[in-house]
Design a protein around this motif. Structure first.
Motif, PDB file in Angstrom:
ATOM      1  N   ARG A 226       0.847  -1.207   0.000  1.00  0.00           N
ATOM      2  CA  ARG A 226       0.000   0.000   0.000  1.00  0.00           C
ATOM      3  C   ARG A 226       0.878   1.252   0.000  1.00  0.00           C
ATOM      4  O   ARG A 226       0.646   2.194  -0.762  1.00  0.00           O
ATOM      5  CB  ARG A 226      -0.930   0.008   1.221  1.00  0.00           C
ATOM      6  N   TYR A 227       1.888   1.266   0.830  1.00  0.00           N
ATOM      7  CA  TYR A 227       2.813   2.401   0.902  1.00  0.00           C
ATOM      8  C   TYR A 227       3.474   2.640  -0.459  1.00  0.00           C
ATOM      9  O   TYR A 227       3.580   3.778  -0.927  1.00  0.00           O
ATOM     10  CB  TYR A 227       3.869   2.106   1.972  1.00  0.00           C
ATOM     11  N   ALA A 228       3.897   1.552  -1.090  1.00  0.00           N
ATOM     12  CA  ALA A 228       4.576   1.650  -2.384  1.00  0.00           C
ATOM     13  C   ALA A 228       3.640   2.193  -3.455  1.00  0.00           C
ATOM     14  O   ALA A 228       4.045   3.004  -4.308  1.00  0.00           O
ATOM     15  CB  ALA A 228       5.125   0.284  -2.796  1.00  0.00           C
ATOM     16  N   ARG A 229       2.388   1.757  -3.439  1.00  0.00           N
ATOM     17  CA  ARG A 229       1.436   2.253  -4.436  1.00  0.00           C
ATOM     18  C   ARG A 229       1.144   3.738  -4.232  1.00  0.00           C
ATOM     19  O   ARG A 229       1.060   4.503  -5.202  1.00  0.00           O
ATOM     20  CB  ARG A 229       0.143   1.441  -4.422  1.00  0.00           C
ATOM     21  N   VAL A 230       0.995   4.154  -2.980  1.00  0.00           N
ATOM     22  CA  VAL A 230       0.777   5.579  -2.707  1.00  0.00           C
ATOM     23  C   VAL A 230       1.990   6.386  -3.149  1.00  0.00           C
ATOM     24  O   VAL A 230       1.869   7.474  -3.724  1.00  0.00           O
ATOM     25  CB  VAL A 230       0.477   5.804  -1.214  1.00  0.00           C
ATOM     26  N   SER A 231       3.186   5.851  -2.907  1.00  0.00           N
ATOM     27  CA  SER A 231       4.399   6.530  -3.349  1.00  0.00           C
ATOM     28  C   SER A 231       4.422   6.669  -4.867  1.00  0.00           C
ATOM     29  O   SER A 231       4.856   7.696  -5.410  1.00  0.00           O
ATOM     30  CB  SER A 231       5.629   5.761  -2.869  1.00  0.00           C
ATOM     31  N   ALA A 232       3.949   5.654  -5.568  1.00  0.00           N
ATOM     32  CA  ALA A 232       3.871   5.722  -7.034  1.00  0.00           C
ATOM     33  C   ALA A 232       2.852   6.775  -7.473  1.00  0.00           C
ATOM     34  O   ALA A 232       3.075   7.508  -8.442  1.00  0.00           O
ATOM     35  CB  ALA A 232       3.502   4.358  -7.604  1.00  0.00           C
ATOM     36  N   LEU A 233       1.740   6.845  -6.768  1.00  0.00           N
ATOM     37  CA  LEU A 233       0.711   7.838  -7.094  1.00  0.00           C
ATOM     38  C   LEU A 233       1.241   9.259  -6.915  1.00  0.00           C
ATOM     39  O   LEU A 233       0.957  10.150  -7.724  1.00  0.00           O
ATOM     40  CB  LEU A 233      -0.525   7.622  -6.221  1.00  0.00           C
ATOM     41  N   THR A 234       2.023   9.485  -5.859  1.00  0.00           N
ATOM     42  CA  THR A 234       2.562  10.829  -5.644  1.00  0.00           C
ATOM     43  C   THR A 234       3.720  11.124  -6.595  1.00  0.00           C
ATOM     44  O   THR A 234       3.965  12.288  -6.933  1.00  0.00           O
ATOM     45  CB  THR A 234       2.983  11.023  -4.181  1.00  0.00           C
ATOM     46  N   PHE A 235       4.424  10.083  -7.044  1.00  0.00           N
ATOM     47  CA  PHE A 235       5.420  10.274  -8.106  1.00  0.00           C
ATOM     48  C   PHE A 235       4.728  10.789  -9.366  1.00  0.00           C
ATOM     49  O   PHE A 235       5.201  11.734 -10.015  1.00  0.00           O
ATOM     50  CB  PHE A 235       6.143   8.956  -8.392  1.00  0.00           C
ATOM     51  N   THR A 236       3.611  10.185  -9.717  1.00  0.00           N
ATOM     52  CA  THR A 236       2.848  10.622 -10.885  1.00  0.00           C
ATOM     53  C   THR A 236       2.386  12.063 -10.716  1.00  0.00           C
ATOM     54  O   THR A 236       2.411  12.860 -11.669  1.00  0.00           O
ATOM     55  CB  THR A 236       1.647   9.700 -11.119  1.00  0.00           C
ATOM     56  N   MET A 237       1.957  12.427  -9.515  1.00  0.00           N
ATOM     57  CA  MET A 237       1.556  13.806  -9.234  1.00  0.00           C
ATOM     58  C   MET A 237       2.698  14.771  -9.536  1.00  0.00           C
ATOM     59  O   MET A 237       2.505  15.788 -10.219  1.00  0.00           O
ATOM     60  CB  MET A 237       1.147  13.931  -7.762  1.00  0.00           C
ATOM     61  N   ILE A 238       3.874  14.463  -9.057  1.00  0.00           N
ATOM     62  CA  ILE A 238       5.029  15.335  -9.278  1.00  0.00           C
ATOM     63  C   ILE A 238       5.355  15.428 -10.766  1.00  0.00           C
ATOM     64  O   ILE A 238       5.610  16.520 -11.298  1.00  0.00           O
ATOM     65  CB  ILE A 238       6.245  14.803  -8.491  1.00  0.00           C
ATOM     66  N   PHE A 239       5.338  14.294 -11.436  1.00  0.00           N
ATOM     67  CA  PHE A 239       5.699  14.246 -12.855  1.00  0.00           C
ATOM     68  C   PHE A 239       4.695  15.009 -13.718  1.00  0.00           C
ATOM     69  O   PHE A 239       5.077  15.760 -14.621  1.00  0.00           O
ATOM     70  CB  PHE A 239       5.779  12.779 -13.299  1.00  0.00           C
ATOM     71  N   GLU A 240       3.410  14.839 -13.434  1.00  0.00           N
ATOM     72  CA  GLU A 240       2.365  15.363 -14.320  1.00  0.00           C
ATOM     73  C   GLU A 240       1.868  16.762 -13.950  1.00  0.00           C
ATOM     74  O   GLU A 240       1.098  17.334 -14.721  1.00  0.00           O
ATOM     75  CB  GLU A 240       1.183  14.391 -14.349  1.00  0.00           C
ATOM     76  N   GLN A 241       2.283  17.305 -12.816  1.00  0.00           N
ATOM     77  CA  GLN A 241       1.727  18.578 -12.358  1.00  0.00           C
ATOM     78  C   GLN A 241       2.828  19.598 -12.060  1.00  0.00           C
ATOM     79  O   GLN A 241       3.012  20.036 -10.925  1.00  0.00           O
ATOM     80  CB  GLN A 241       0.865  18.348 -11.117  1.00  0.00           C
ATOM     81  N   PRO A 242       3.586  20.014 -13.067  1.00  0.00           N
ATOM     82  CA  PRO A 242       4.687  20.958 -12.833  1.00  0.00           C
ATOM     83  C   PRO A 242       4.183  22.329 -12.385  1.00  0.00           C
ATOM     84  O   PRO A 242       3.062  22.726 -12.700  1.00  0.00           O
ATOM     85  CB  PRO A 242       5.363  21.046 -14.208  1.00  0.00           C
ATOM     86  N   VAL A 243       5.028  23.024 -11.641  1.00  0.00           N
ATOM     87  CA  VAL A 243       4.756  24.422 -11.273  1.00  0.00           C
ATOM     88  C   VAL A 243       5.761  25.365 -11.934  1.00  0.00           C
ATOM     89  O   VAL A 243       5.619  26.577 -11.852  1.00  0.00           O
ATOM     90  CB  VAL A 243       4.800  24.619  -9.739  1.00  0.00           C
ATOM     91  N   VAL A 244       6.757  24.812 -12.597  1.00  0.00           N
ATOM     92  CA  VAL A 244       7.855  25.616 -13.126  1.00  0.00           C
ATOM     93  C   VAL A 244       7.379  26.700 -14.084  1.00  0.00           C
ATOM     94  O   VAL A 244       7.988  27.775 -14.172  1.00  0.00           O
ATOM     95  CB  VAL A 244       8.905  24.700 -13.810  1.00  0.00           C
ATOM     96  N   HIS A 245       6.280  26.450 -14.792  1.00  0.00           N
ATOM     97  CA  HIS A 245       5.800  27.427 -15.773  1.00  0.00           C
ATOM     98  C   HIS A 245       4.957  28.532 -15.140  1.00  0.00           C
ATOM     99  O   HIS A 245       4.515  29.444 -15.849  1.00  0.00           O
ATOM    100  CB  HIS A 245       4.986  26.706 -16.848  1.00  0.00           C
ATOM    101  N   GLU A 246       4.744  28.467 -13.822  1.00  0.00           N
ATOM    102  CA  GLU A 246       3.892  29.450 -13.151  1.00  0.00           C
ATOM    103  C   GLU A 246       4.634  30.317 -12.143  1.00  0.00           C
ATOM    104  O   GLU A 246       4.013  31.124 -11.446  1.00  0.00           O
ATOM    105  CB  GLU A 246       2.730  28.725 -12.449  1.00  0.00           C
ATOM    106  N   PHE A 247       5.937  30.181 -12.063  1.00  0.00           N
ATOM    107  CA  PHE A 247       6.694  30.994 -11.112  1.00  0.00           C
ATOM    108  C   PHE A 247       6.484  32.487 -11.334  1.00  0.00           C
ATOM    109  O   PHE A 247       6.445  33.270 -10.387  1.00  0.00           O
ATOM    110  CB  PHE A 247       8.183  30.661 -11.184  1.00  0.00           C
TER     111      PHE A 247
END
Length: 325
Positions: A226-247
């Protein structure tokens, strides 16, 4: 430095003797330095608990600082920062984000917008109208999103070696959440330490071992999948939801604290050695980001890696307090 390290280690009720003890995935057997409280949340039909510390100073100055942890960490590694801020009269609020630390580990759609809303709800519950936010690593991405969504609640944005200073979608080969989950299941104490050594600290010291002990301890839990799957889900969040273009859209006073020896890249293991040298160069990324944020201030720490508040605590805390006061 020795005093701060001792205080930090005493904050963690965890027995490291060359081997990692089994830890629950909500870190019940890791004792934080200050009392834990919980905020009840209802998300996608699930009843969740968001763990947090709320440290009220003896001599309050009327100001609050909220601390957002990185992806591989939680509230336990903020002890010396809490102590320094509290001594100066700041109220300090330290959440473990949903999916991390002592908080629930649900299977939900993770987004920085959602996590930011949870933190606003926490502030509302505590009756705090305005706060400065210090975000480290992934917490820097979340802090940026919070400041973009709620500028009226954010007095100051403080970013300590945030990730997301480059668009990982343009760098890292795409992995599905399921593929990342399979990678997470392979986590061992050796793989954690190798990554921390190669990215986080230019020189490894025994006082950093507890970070590995906690990260590796959960791999022995029966609930680790379960921990590993949640970690994968948050990895996807980081990958797919950049903030760099909104600084450039930030409207709050911003300070960047950058250890220039940092080499952190999310998904680093998928890159060739040549590309690993090309990206994650914080000596360059810090300056580039400061230019994007109007009126921002850049504080650089030479020969310092991903976690200045642990590698050079006295220097970092002095600078942090100067930029708050």
């Amino acid at each position: 430095m020795k005093g701060i390290v001792a205080f930090l280690l005493l904050s963690i009720s965890f027995y490291a003797s060359g081997q990692q003890d089994t830890l629950s995935i909500t870190l019940e057997n890791v004792k934080y330095a200050y009392p834990i409280q919980h905020l009840a949340l209802k998300v996608e039909g699930q009843d969740l608990r968001m763990a947090y510390m709320d440290i009220k100073p003896t001599n309050p100055n009327g100001k609050t600082v909220m601390l957002f942890h990185g992806k591989n960490f939680a509230g336990y590694y903020w002890t010396n920062v809490i102590q320094a801020l509290s001594t100066q009269g700041y109220r300090v609020v330290v959440p473990d984000q949903i999916g991390f630390g002592k908080s629930s580990k649900p299977f939900i759609h993770y987004s920085f917008h959602l996590l930011a809303r949870f933190n606003k709800q926490l502030l509302d519950t505590l009756g705090i109208q305005k706060t400065a936010i210090l975000g480290h690593s992934m917490g820097g991405m979340l802090a940026t999103r919070f400041a973009l969504l709620y500028p009226e609640r954010t007095t100051r944005l403080l970013l300590e070696n945030p990730i997301g200073l480059e668009d990982y979608r343009m760098i890292i080969p795409y992995l599905t959440t399921e593929e990342q989950y399979m990678n997470e299941l392979k986590t061992t104490a050796a793989s954690v330490k190798k990554y921390y050594q190669s990215s986080y600290f230019p020189e490894w010291k025994s006082e950093y071992d507890y970070l590995v002990d906690i990260a590796a301890g959960v791999t022995k839990s029966a609930d680790f999948p379960r921990y590993a799957r949640v970690s994968a889900l948050t990895f996807t969040m980081i990958f797919e939801q950049p903030v760099v273009h909104e600084f450039s859209s930030l409207q709050v006073p911003t300070v960047l604290f950058i250890g220039t020896a940092d080499k952190t890249i999310v998904g680093k293991g998928t890159l060739s050695p040549e590309d690993q040298k090309k990206y994650g160069q914080y000596a360059v990324l810090g300056k580039e980001t400061a230019r994007k944020i109007r009126g921002s201030k850049l504080v650089e720490f030479n020969e310092v890696g991903h976690i200045p508040h642990l590698q050079i605590p006295e220097v970092f805390l002095k600078s942090l307090l100067e930029n708050l006061n």
